[in-house]
Enzyme design. Sequence first.
Site, short mmCIF file in Angstrom:
data_model
loop_
_atom_site.label_atom_id
_atom_site.label_comp_id
_atom_site.label_asym_id
_atom_site.label_seq_id
_atom_site.Cartn_x
_atom_site.Cartn_y
_atom_site.Cartn_z
CB SER A 169 -0.87 0.04 1.16
OG SER A 169 -1.60 -1.23 1.22
CG HIS A 224 -1.84 3.34 4.19
ND1 HIS A 224 -3.19 3.10 4.24
CD2 HIS A 224 -1.29 2.38 3.79
CE1 HIS A 224 -3.40 1.80 4.27
NE2 HIS A 224 -2.16 1.38 4.00
#
Length: 299
Positions: A169, A224
């Site tokens: 991610s 993230h």
Amino acid sequence: MFHAPRPHYHHRRRGRNDQGANISPMVIMLCMKVWQAYQDSPVKPPVTFALAAYNIAAHVYPAIAMPFSLGQVCFSTGAFWAAWCARDLVEVAVRTFGSVFTHADDMHLYWNMGSLLVKGVLLEDRLGSEALAVFVAFSIVASSGIQLVVAPFLARAFGYDCGCAVGFSGVLFAMKVVLNYGDHAAGSDATSSVWGVRVASRHAHWLEILVSGYLSPRSSLVGHACGALAGMCWLQLPLLHALINTFKAPAPARNRFTDGRGTAGAPRRPAPPPAEDQPIPPANRDADEVRRRRVARFG
């Protein structure tokens, strides 16, 4: 030697089988989706599909493609510094790069690879295959380095535990930052809808990070965000841009119709033969004949 605390895993629901194959209906659907995208793509971006194939292989056959358990490969500041202080460079490399290509369960892999097929194809078409490979390596190293700085600060200031994270991610959010900033210049009026909230397209990724952290509490919110910051760092480094330009505009190859400056020209004339092999000019033939006769006559 420092011992890292026992990690807990983001995104972990059913877990994966570290010893055998992880073949499930969702993985089969993902493989069909990747194959269909490859068949439908007019241009086959090799780096994007190679990344997707290796991520799937590392999840389906971890004993072959990623022979480490989640506890051995997940990335956390405690585990990283423990390996660094022990001078275990293999574990440092495994936690830095292996954690990116490891997914905790089928759903985690499915959504990340679906996002990679969209973002990777667009970015590889824009940067080129070689440049995308450099970008992915830079994003992995930069996001890990940023997390090593941010995670201890959050732990001391707010008591926030970043945990031990795995997944692709962070690289995906770095890709999204580069795509957003490339498609929308500063001051652009373009907007995007993130779960019904209108936000400037240039900064939509920040809201997506917050929403994903709220909807999935086990997701690595810090990972993230560090991936998005790595994408912003990529945009601010002119040296990397110069490297990309070398990939995008290679020097023309030389051939027998090309001079040293790379421009086409007439074929070069052959070099003259050595002086001793050159024929005698007509004007000098009479003098040589007289000299030969004198030598033959008078010895």
